[in-house]
Enzyme design. Structure first.
Site, PDB file in Angstrom:
ATOM      1  N   CYS A 130      19.900 -47.671 -32.709  1.00 38.21           N
ATOM      2  CA  CYS A 130      20.854 -46.554 -32.609  1.00 38.21           C
ATOM      3  C   CYS A 130      20.470 -45.584 -33.728  1.00 38.21           C
ATOM      4  O   CYS A 130      19.311 -45.212 -33.832  1.00 38.21           O
ATOM      5  CB  CYS A 130      22.299 -47.035 -32.664  1.00 38.21           C
ATOM      6  N   ALA A 131      21.401 -45.166 -34.549  1.00 31.27           N
ATOM      7  CA  ALA A 131      21.053 -44.310 -35.688  1.00 31.27           C
ATOM      8  C   ALA A 131      20.740 -45.162 -36.919  1.00 31.27           C
ATOM      9  O   ALA A 131      19.659 -45.085 -37.501  1.00 31.27           O
ATOM     10  CB  ALA A 131      22.173 -43.316 -35.977  1.00 31.27           C
TER      11      ALA A 131
END
Length: 235
Positions: A130-131
């Site tokens: 994800c981030a």
């Protein structure tokens, strides 16, 4: 932090070598997790086989659409958003990670079943990110590990190892995801990985009648997908 440090994909690891049910263990070279890849990353040394052939990007559509995925020329990239644009943009305002993770199970359970389907059938290695590679990635990885029979203690230990990488992760988000500048690092990121959060979803899966396998079946996973994943990921 040096330039060399920030140009290396942080929080990257191979999920092989974990004990699983029936005296089995997870197979190396099948499943990776990481923070957000970036253009120009140096070839990582944390895994043997790179680049991954399949990437599951768990970010929101707005995050994903900002620029071309840096691995798309080498891998098939799937976008499976576990949090909406609004959920990513909204300040956490002290919300417990446990509640955020429970919200993912409630609102994106069918998407998690989709992650399992890709992991079981797409060319490997399969990379989930994800981030930060902590929350959305943590929930999805926990599902894949528990479905394969990895015990909760080992899943929690893997989840907590993200804390060793958080300074590099936050620096990378600031540099390579400027569109998130007003919301990252937010208090959810700054708190790091908290054991109670991942333990909460593991407890929910284990308390479900029939366990995690029946939970993911209720959201569309098939017996064949579960079987293929276990055979692929454990030995």
């Amino acid at each position: 932090m040096t330039v060399t440090d920030i140009d290396v994909l942080p929080n990257l690891r191979d999920l092989g070598g974990l004990p699983a049910a029936g005296g089995r263990s997870t197979r190396a070279g099948v499943l990776y997790r990481s923070a957000l890849p970036a253009p120009g990353d140096a070839r990582p040394t944390a895994v043997d086989n790179w680049p991954a052939r399949t990437v599951v990007d768990l970010r929101s559509p707005r995050e994903f659409a900002t620029r071309a995925h840096p691995l798309q020329s080498d891998a098939t990239v799937h976008l499976i958003s576990l949090l909406s644009d609004a959920e990513v943009a909204a300040p956490s305002q002290g919300a417990r990670l446990t509640d955020i993770y429970q919200g993912i199970l409630t609102n994106a359970g069918k998407k998690l079943a989709g992650v399992l389907q890709i992991a079981a059938t797409a060319p490997g290695p399969v990379l989930l990110h994800c981030a930060a590679g902590k929350d959305r990635t943590g929930v999805a990885i926990a599902l894949l590990l528990r479905t394969a029979g990895v015990e909760p203690d080992h899943i929690v230990a893997d989840y907590l190892s993200t804390n060793e990488h958080m300074s590099a992760v936050l620096a990378r988000i600031t540099r390579f995801a400027p569109e998130l500048g007003q919301t990252h690092p937010n208090d959810r990121d700054l708190r790091g990985a908290i054991p109670e959060a991942i333990e909460g979803i593991l407890t929910q899966w284990d308390a479900h009648p029939g366990g995690v396998h029946e939970w993911v079946r209720s959201l569309g996973a098939t017996d064949e997908t579960i079987r293929l994943w276990i055979e692929r990921f454990t030995e």
